[in-house]
Motif scaffolding. Sequence first.
Motif, PDB file in Angstrom:
ATOM      1  N   ARG A  10       0.831  -1.205   0.000  1.00 17.39           N
ATOM      2  CA  ARG A  10       0.000   0.000   0.000  1.00 17.39           C
ATOM      3  C   ARG A  10       0.865   1.254   0.000  1.00 17.39           C
ATOM      4  NH1 ARG A  10      -3.881  -0.047   4.786  1.00 17.39           N
ATOM      5  NH2 ARG A  10      -4.812   1.683   3.673  1.00 17.39           N
ATOM      6  N   THR A  11       0.443   2.219  -0.797  1.00 17.20           N
ATOM      7  CA  THR A  11       1.132   3.505  -0.894  1.00 17.20           C
ATOM      8  C   THR A  11       0.138   4.622  -0.622  1.00 17.20           C
ATOM      9  OG1 THR A  11       2.704   2.653  -2.527  1.00 17.20           O
ATOM     10  CG2 THR A  11       2.410   5.041  -2.452  1.00 17.20           C
ATOM     11  N   LEU A  39      -5.491   5.328 -11.011  1.00 10.92           N
ATOM     12  CA  LEU A  39      -4.361   4.759 -10.275  1.00 10.92           C
ATOM     13  C   LEU A  39      -4.708   3.351  -9.809  1.00 10.92           C
ATOM     14  CD1 LEU A  39      -3.506   7.872  -8.064  1.00 10.92           C
ATOM     15  CD2 LEU A  39      -2.238   7.058 -10.063  1.00 10.92           C
ATOM     16  N   HIS A  42      -4.013  -0.116  -4.949  1.00 12.78           N
ATOM     17  CA  HIS A  42      -3.157  -0.080  -3.756  1.00 12.78           C
ATOM     18  C   HIS A  42      -2.543   1.301  -3.510  1.00 12.78           C
ATOM     19  CE1 HIS A  42      -0.191  -0.808  -6.925  1.00 12.78           C
ATOM     20  NE2 HIS A  42       0.706  -0.290  -6.092  1.00 12.78           N
ATOM     21  N   ILE A  43      -2.858   2.271  -4.377  1.00 14.08           N
ATOM     22  CA  ILE A  43      -2.339   3.638  -4.220  1.00 14.08           C
ATOM     23  C   ILE A  43      -3.495   4.551  -3.837  1.00 14.08           C
ATOM     24  CG2 ILE A  43      -1.271   5.598  -5.376  1.00 14.08           C
ATOM     25  CD1 ILE A  43       0.149   3.502  -7.177  1.00 14.08           C
ATOM     26  N   TYR A  63       0.939   1.346   5.761  1.00 14.52           N
ATOM     27  CA  TYR A  63       1.356   1.663   4.392  1.00 14.52           C
ATOM     28  C   TYR A  63       2.821   1.314   4.247  1.00 14.52           C
ATOM     29  CZ  TYR A  63      -2.973   4.282   3.976  1.00 14.52           C
ATOM     30  OH  TYR A  63      -4.289   4.626   3.942  1.00 14.52           O
ATOM     31  N   LEU A 164       5.650   6.121  -8.269  1.00 13.26           N
ATOM     32  CA  LEU A 164       4.681   5.060  -8.025  1.00 13.26           C
ATOM     33  C   LEU A 164       4.963   3.853  -8.913  1.00 13.26           C
ATOM     34  CD1 LEU A 164       1.448   7.203  -7.635  1.00 13.26           C
ATOM     35  CD2 LEU A 164       2.906   6.247  -5.829  1.00 13.26           C
ATOM     36  N   ASP A 167       7.872   1.737  -7.618  1.00 14.72           N
ATOM     37  CA  ASP A 167       7.574   0.818  -6.524  1.00 14.72           C
ATOM     38  C   ASP A 167       7.053  -0.521  -7.037  1.00 14.72           C
ATOM     39  OD1 ASP A 167       8.472   2.046  -4.294  1.00 14.72           O
ATOM     40  OD2 ASP A 167       6.522   2.713  -3.560  1.00 14.72           O
TER      41      ASP A 167
END
Length: 183
Positions: A10-11, A39, A42-43, A63, A164, A167
Motif C-alpha cells: 500500500r502507498t 491509479l 493499492h495507491i 502503508y 509510483l 515501486d
Amino acid sequence: MSGPREVAPRTLVAGIGNIFLGDDGFGVETARRLAERQLPAHIEVVDIGVRGVHLAYQLLDGYDTLVLVDATARGEAPGTLYLIEHDSPGGGEPHGAPVLDGHRMTPDTVLALLGTLCAGTGGQPPRRTLIVGCEPASVEEGIGLSPPVSDAVPEAVRLIGELLRADEPGESAPRATADGAAK
C-alpha cells in the motif's frame, strides 16, 4: 483454483499545505490533480491540507510507502522540485512527544508523531518515506499559486507517477541530485 494472489504494498500520497497561504497550497493542488488520474487500487491519494495529526493516525492503518507533497523552501528558484528520501525513524526510541499545533505540522513533526504513535500501539511506520517538494515564491496570505509553482504542478504529478511505477517490481526510481533536486 489459482495460487495465492500477491498483494501490492500500500502507498499513500499525501498533499499537505495551507491553500490560504499562496504557494503553501502546492501539495494540496498536486494531490488534487493526481487524484484525477486512474491509479492502481493499492495507491491512495489524499488531500491532508493542514490536518497533520489526521495523517499520522491514518498512517497507522499500515502503508509500505508514504509520499508527502509539500512546499519546501531550500533556497533555489521558485518552482524548483525536490525529491527527498526521508531517513527512516530507525531503531531509536522516540525522544518525547512532539509539540502539536494542528495547523503548523511539518513533515518532520508528522513523522515524529507517527513514531510516537507506533511505539505506543506496536504499529509500523511506512518502510519508505519520500517528499516531493517545490520551492515556493510566496507563502503570504492569499489564495492561488504563483506562476512558477503552478507551472511545477504538472511536472510534480509526472514525477510522482514515476515514483509510483518505481515501486512496482522491475522498475527503478527517478534519481535525485545531491542537493535533492529531481532529475
